[in-house]
Scaffold this motif. Structure first.
Motif, PDB file in Angstrom:
ATOM      1  N   GLY A 181     104.284 -60.094   6.847  1.00 27.30           N
ATOM      2  CA  GLY A 181     103.928 -60.280   5.755  1.00 27.30           C
ATOM      3  C   GLY A 181     104.419 -61.047   4.437  1.00 27.30           C
ATOM      4  N   LEU A 182     105.943 -60.654   4.310  1.00 30.77           N
ATOM      5  CA  LEU A 182     106.705 -61.211   3.493  1.00 30.77           C
ATOM      6  C   LEU A 182     106.532 -62.916   3.550  1.00 30.77           C
ATOM      7  CD1 LEU A 182     109.531 -61.616   1.085  1.00 30.77           C
ATOM      8  CD2 LEU A 182     110.874 -60.946   3.033  1.00 30.77           C
ATOM      9  N   LEU A 183     106.775 -63.558   5.203  1.00 29.69           N
ATOM     10  CA  LEU A 183     106.709 -64.777   5.759  1.00 29.69           C
ATOM     11  C   LEU A 183     105.505 -65.423   5.041  1.00 29.69           C
ATOM     12  CD1 LEU A 183     108.715 -64.813   8.422  1.00 29.69           C
ATOM     13  CD2 LEU A 183     109.003 -65.541   6.469  1.00 29.69           C
ATOM     14  N   VAL A 184     104.210 -64.571   5.332  1.00 26.87           N
ATOM     15  CA  VAL A 184     102.892 -65.042   4.710  1.00 26.87           C
ATOM     16  C   VAL A 184     102.936 -65.275   3.589  1.00 26.87           C
ATOM     17  CG1 VAL A 184     100.267 -64.009   4.714  1.00 26.87           C
ATOM     18  CG2 VAL A 184     101.237 -63.884   6.736  1.00 26.87           C
ATOM     19  N   ASN A 185     103.122 -64.829   2.390  1.00 30.95           N
ATOM     20  CA  ASN A 185     102.981 -64.644   1.647  1.00 30.95           C
ATOM     21  C   ASN A 185     103.989 -66.318   1.003  1.00 30.95           C
ATOM     22  OD1 ASN A 185     100.480 -64.221   0.744  1.00 30.95           O
ATOM     23  ND2 ASN A 185     101.136 -62.779  -0.419  1.00 30.95           N
ATOM     24  N   LEU A 186     106.066 -65.713   1.612  1.00 30.94           N
ATOM     25  CA  LEU A 186     105.849 -67.238   0.801  1.00 30.94           C
ATOM     26  C   LEU A 186     106.023 -68.394   1.675  1.00 30.94           C
ATOM     27  CD1 LEU A 186     109.921 -65.682   1.916  1.00 30.94           C
ATOM     28  CD2 LEU A 186     108.849 -65.259  -0.655  1.00 30.94           C
ATOM     29  N   THR A 187     104.990 -68.462   1.744  1.00 27.78           N
ATOM     30  CA  THR A 187     104.079 -70.011   2.677  1.00 27.78           C
ATOM     31  C   THR A 187     102.777 -69.487   2.428  1.00 27.78           C
ATOM     32  OG1 THR A 187     104.273 -68.663   4.939  1.00 27.78           O
ATOM     33  CG2 THR A 187     106.409 -69.793   3.954  1.00 27.78           C
ATOM     34  N   ASN A 188     102.095 -68.918   1.688  1.00 26.52           N
ATOM     35  CA  ASN A 188     101.214 -69.423   1.195  1.00 26.52           C
ATOM     36  C   ASN A 188     100.535 -69.983  -0.174  1.00 26.52           C
ATOM     37  OD1 ASN A 188      98.186 -68.637   0.339  1.00 26.52           O
ATOM     38  ND2 ASN A 188      98.811 -66.429   1.007  1.00 26.52           N
ATOM     39  N   VAL A 189     100.731 -71.264   0.496  1.00 28.73           N
ATOM     40  CA  VAL A 189     100.193 -72.273  -0.863  1.00 28.73           C
ATOM     41  C   VAL A 189      99.029 -71.907  -1.344  1.00 28.73           C
ATOM     42  CG1 VAL A 189      99.554 -74.751  -1.610  1.00 28.73           C
ATOM     43  CG2 VAL A 189     101.376 -74.217   0.531  1.00 28.73           C
TER      44      VAL A 189
END
Length: 197
Positions: free
Chosen positions: A110-118
């Motif tokens: 979940g963290l990675l999804v939003n850290l890379t969510n343009v």
């Protein structure tokens, strides 16, 4: 931000948060596939990622201000490519053997999804650049709005998560169709980022 812009700002936050995007579709897909518990663990990561991106947007906006606008187009193309990758990954994940269930996503995913969510990056940068910067360059004003933003997207993620939980039994036998629908929605999001409006 003038009080007269508050309804427009809140509408912007609502529409930006509730519309399909990587985090919302991720919440829905995880809840449909694994249930509420794993989806809530992943949601904590989504919230942490959104909060981190929002605080980074505050700092970037404060230090770079309107210079940032020239990079929004490039971010849109990067975001579109990322969304298409997620769509492909969603399609591929349901093409595997039905008997073997991959490990449920957790906080880190979940963290990675939003850290890379343009979508989240552009959402936060545009909220600050459009609703705060034209009226004040105050760090405290930017921070106040930046602290509010993480309670928009992640709350909408919860709506999608609980919808997925409620629909889990209904869609259990239609996993491939749901994955195709989620992948198509991600591809549509990608197209909306780069095609002229």
């Amino acid at each position: 931000m003038p009080i007269s812009l508050l309804p427009s700002f809140l509408l912007y936050c609502y529409v930006g948060a509730i519309t399909p995007g990587p985090a919302n579709l991720c919440s829905l897909s995880t809840a449909l596939r694994y249930g509420k518990g794993p989806a809530l663990r992943q949601w904590r990561g989504l919230f942490a990622g959104f909060f981190t991106v929002s605080m980074a947007a505050v700092l970037i906006t404060y230090f770079l201000g309107t210079v940032l606008n020239q990079y929004v187009g490039l971010l849109s193309w990067v975001g579109a490519a990322y969304l298409l990758w997620m769509a492909w990954h969603t399609l591929r994940s349901s093409a595997g053997p039905e008997g073997r269930a991959p490990e449920a996503p957790g906080f880190l995913s979940g963290l990675l999804v939003n850290l890379t969510n343009v979508k989240v990056m552009i959402f936060c940068l545009m909220a600050l650049a459009s609703y705060v910067l034209p009226y004040t360059g105050s760090f405290w004003s930017l921070l106040a709005v930046g602290l509010f933003l993480p309670f928009t997207g992640p709350l909408a993620n919860l709506v999608w998560l609980f919808a997925g939980t409620a629909l889990q039994r209904l869609f259990a036998s239609r996993r491939r169709a749901v994955d195709i629908g989620c992948a198509a929605a991600l591809a549509l999001c990608a197209a909306s980022l780069v095609l002229p409006h």
